[in-house]
Design a protein around this motif. Structure first.
Motif, PDB file in Angstrom:
ATOM      1  N   MET A   1      61.242  31.797  45.369  1.00 15.39           N
ATOM      2  CA  MET A   1      61.743  32.154  44.039  1.00 15.39           C
ATOM      3  C   MET A   1      63.248  31.904  43.963  1.00 15.39           C
ATOM      4  N   ILE A   2      63.697  31.248  42.907  1.00 20.48           N
ATOM      5  CA  ILE A   2      65.120  30.984  42.712  1.00 20.48           C
ATOM      6  C   ILE A   2      65.786  32.233  42.149  1.00 20.48           C
ATOM      7  N   MET A   3      66.965  32.538  42.693  1.00 24.04           N
ATOM      8  CA  MET A   3      67.704  33.706  42.226  1.00 24.04           C
ATOM      9  C   MET A   3      68.997  33.277  41.558  1.00 24.04           C
ATOM     10  N   ASN A   4      69.341  33.941  40.471  1.00 24.69           N
ATOM     11  CA  ASN A   4      70.580  33.674  39.756  1.00 24.69           C
ATOM     12  C   ASN A   4      71.690  34.551  40.332  1.00 24.69           C
ATOM     13  N   VAL A   5      72.848  33.948  40.602  1.00 22.38           N
ATOM     14  CA  VAL A   5      73.985  34.664  41.172  1.00 22.38           C
ATOM     15  C   VAL A   5      75.191  34.488  40.258  1.00 22.38           C
ATOM     16  N   MET A   6      75.827  35.570  39.855  1.00 20.17           N
ATOM     17  CA  MET A   6      77.042  35.508  39.049  1.00 20.17           C
ATOM     18  C   MET A   6      78.191  36.092  39.862  1.00 20.17           C
ATOM     19  N   CYS A   7      79.259  35.319  40.001  1.00 24.92           N
ATOM     20  CA  CYS A   7      80.391  35.748  40.828  1.00 24.92           C
ATOM     21  C   CYS A   7      81.709  35.570  40.087  1.00 24.92           C
ATOM     22  N   ALA A   8      82.684  36.355  40.490  1.00 25.76           N
ATOM     23  CA  ALA A   8      84.081  36.158  40.087  1.00 25.76           C
ATOM     24  C   ALA A   8      84.893  36.072  41.368  1.00 25.76           C
ATOM     25  N   CYS A   9      86.002  35.343  41.321  1.00 21.65           N
ATOM     26  CA  CYS A   9      86.828  35.233  42.523  1.00 21.65           C
ATOM     27  C   CYS A   9      88.301  35.229  42.143  1.00 21.65           C
ATOM     28  N   SER A  10      89.125  35.497  43.134  1.00 23.03           N
ATOM     29  CA  SER A  10      90.576  35.445  42.963  1.00 23.03           C
ATOM     30  C   SER A  10      91.054  34.042  43.324  1.00 23.03           C
ATOM     31  N   PHE A  11      92.310  33.756  43.040  1.00 22.53           N
ATOM     32  CA  PHE A  11      92.826  32.420  43.296  1.00 22.53           C
ATOM     33  C   PHE A  11      93.018  32.122  44.781  1.00 22.53           C
ATOM     34  N   ASP A  12      92.889  33.130  45.649  1.00 22.13           N
ATOM     35  CA  ASP A  12      92.958  32.872  47.090  1.00 22.13           C
ATOM     36  C   ASP A  12      91.557  32.711  47.691  1.00 22.13           C
ATOM     37  N   MET A  13      90.558  32.465  46.826  1.00 24.72           N
ATOM     38  CA  MET A  13      89.196  32.130  47.236  1.00 24.72           C
ATOM     39  C   MET A  13      88.450  33.304  47.864  1.00 24.72           C
ATOM     40  N   ARG A  14      88.722  34.508  47.384  1.00 23.61           N
ATOM     41  CA  ARG A  14      87.921  35.666  47.786  1.00 23.61           C
ATOM     42  C   ARG A  14      87.063  36.104  46.610  1.00 23.61           C
ATOM     43  N   PHE A  15      85.844  36.497  46.890  1.00 23.95           N
ATOM     44  CA  PHE A  15      84.979  36.999  45.838  1.00 23.95           C
ATOM     45  C   PHE A  15      85.430  38.402  45.439  1.00 23.95           C
ATOM     46  N   THR A  16      85.596  38.616  44.143  1.00 27.05           N
ATOM     47  CA  THR A  16      85.982  39.935  43.644  1.00 27.05           C
ATOM     48  C   THR A  16      84.818  40.651  42.973  1.00 27.05           C
ATOM     49  N   PHE A  17      83.752  39.897  42.690  1.00 24.15           N
ATOM     50  CA  PHE A  17      82.553  40.496  42.106  1.00 24.15           C
ATOM     51  C   PHE A  17      81.380  39.581  42.398  1.00 24.15           C
ATOM     52  N   VAL A  18      80.250  40.169  42.796  1.00 22.11           N
ATOM     53  CA  VAL A  18      79.025  39.406  43.052  1.00 22.11           C
ATOM     54  C   VAL A  18      77.850  40.169  42.445  1.00 22.11           C
ATOM     55  N   MET A  19      77.124  39.518  41.556  1.00 24.05           N
ATOM     56  CA  MET A  19      75.924  40.097  40.955  1.00 24.05           C
ATOM     57  C   MET A  19      74.731  39.236  41.352  1.00 24.05           C
ATOM     58  N   VAL A  20      73.785  39.823  42.063  1.00 23.90           N
ATOM     59  CA  VAL A  20      72.569  39.115  42.463  1.00 23.90           C
ATOM     60  C   VAL A  20      71.357  39.944  42.070  1.00 23.90           C
ATOM     61  N   GLY A  21      70.205  39.290  42.031  1.00 21.32           N
ATOM     62  CA  GLY A  21      68.977  40.003  41.740  1.00 21.32           C
ATOM     63  C   GLY A  21      68.228  39.500  40.528  1.00 21.32           C
ATOM     64  N   TRP A  22      68.919  38.746  39.645  1.00 20.89           N
ATOM     65  CA  TRP A  22      68.250  38.199  38.474  1.00 20.89           C
ATOM     66  C   TRP A  22      67.468  36.944  38.873  1.00 20.89           C
ATOM     67  N   GLU A  23      66.289  36.766  38.308  1.00 16.81           N
ATOM     68  CA  GLU A  23      65.513  35.564  38.572  1.00 16.81           C
ATOM     69  C   GLU A  23      66.238  34.343  38.010  1.00 16.81           C
ATOM     70  N   GLY A  24      65.988  33.197  38.649  1.00 16.15           N
ATOM     71  CA  GLY A  24      66.693  31.979  38.273  1.00 16.15           C
ATOM     72  C   GLY A  24      66.456  31.535  36.853  1.00 16.15           C
ATOM     73  N   THR A  25      65.364  31.984  36.229  1.00 18.89           N
ATOM     74  CA  THR A  25      65.080  31.602  34.846  1.00 18.89           C
ATOM     75  C   THR A  25      65.891  32.413  33.836  1.00 18.89           C
ATOM     76  N   ALA A  26      66.584  33.453  34.302  1.00 18.94           N
ATOM     77  CA  ALA A  26      67.362  34.295  33.386  1.00 18.94           C
ATOM     78  C   ALA A  26      68.543  33.511  32.828  1.00 18.94           C
ATOM     79  N   ASN A  27      68.816  33.685  31.549  1.00 20.82           N
ATOM     80  CA  ASN A  27      69.910  32.997  30.878  1.00 20.82           C
ATOM     81  C   ASN A  27      71.255  33.549  31.349  1.00 20.82           C
ATOM     82  N   ASP A  28      72.206  32.634  31.632  1.00 21.26           N
ATOM     83  CA  ASP A  28      73.522  33.051  32.134  1.00 21.26           C
ATOM     84  C   ASP A  28      74.218  34.015  31.191  1.00 21.26           C
ATOM     85  N   SER A  29      74.146  33.729  29.892  1.00 16.96           N
ATOM     86  CA  SER A  29      74.849  34.575  28.933  1.00 16.96           C
ATOM     87  C   SER A  29      74.230  35.972  28.870  1.00 16.96           C
TER      88      SER A  29
END
Length: 206
Positions: A1-29
């Motif tokens: 099953m494909i999973m959708n991942v939404m992330c935010a990061c800082s300019f020094d390439m560190r993740f500041t937020f990670v949201m996982v768990g939504w199925e890949g068919t879920a709309n990004d918006s």
């Protein structure tokens, strides 16, 4: 099953937020809106006032979130070997694209270090979720604690070849509140136009 991942990061390439768990068919918006409007559950770090997340065209140009212009060249590769940006909207898109390029490079490091993310075994959704989160935690730990990591050095180059698929806040500042009212959308559109005009004036005066 494909999973959708939404992330935010800082300019020094560190993740500041990670949201996982939504199925890949879920709309990004839909994922984005559910995340920023249910912050007690998601813990999404809204930007302080007068600061913005740079987001792509899949999202709304609204308070706290700045998108590029539609119908204009955007990706850095669109400008390589071609004419320079022409007009305020193109110079805005070019500048915008050069900044969120860091999230693509962040994912480049992550996938290069953890090949399991490119070809996830058919684990159940919960196990996949924790694998992705663990990889992001280790990614941040290496970035913070290991100077000279070869992958981070390689992907620090803004011109590095990337796969096609692929700002901390402080408690002392007031955070923005999500709003998609017509008044707020017009205000953000005007703000983007003013910013684009200033960027173009600076470009043409050099």
């Amino acid at each position: 099953m494909i999973m959708n991942v939404m992330c935010a990061c800082s300019f020094d390439m560190r993740f500041t937020f990670v949201m996982v768990g939504w199925e890949g068919t879920a709309n990004d918006s839909r994922i984005f809106w559910e995340t920023i409007t249910n912050r007690e559950e998601s813990k999404f770090p809204m930007p302080p006032k007068r600061k913005y997340y740079l987001v792509d065209l899949g999202y709304t140009n609204m308070h706290g979130f700045l998108t590029p212009y539609r119908g204009e060249r955007y990706h850095l590769r669109d400008y390589r070997g071609a004419r320079n940006p022409q007009g305020p909207e193109e110079i805005f898109n070019y500048t915008h694209s050069s900044l969120p390029n860091v999230i693509e490079r962040c994912f480049g490091v992550l996938k290069a270090r953890f090949p399991i993310l490119k070809d996830m075994p058919p684990y159940d959704l919960k196990r996949q979720k924790y694998i992705i989160l663990s990889c992001c935690v280790v990614h941040n730990f290496i970035k913070m604690c290991k100077d000279g990591d070869p992958l981070f050095i390689h992907y620090a180059d803004e011109n590095v070849e990337l796969d096609d698929d692929g700002i901390p806040t402080t408690g002392s500042e007031d955070q923005v509140t999500p709003s998609v009212s017509q008044r707020e959308l017009r205000r953000m559109a005007n703000f983007r136009d003013r910013l684009a005009k200033k960027l173009w004036e600076r470009q043409t005066s050099q």
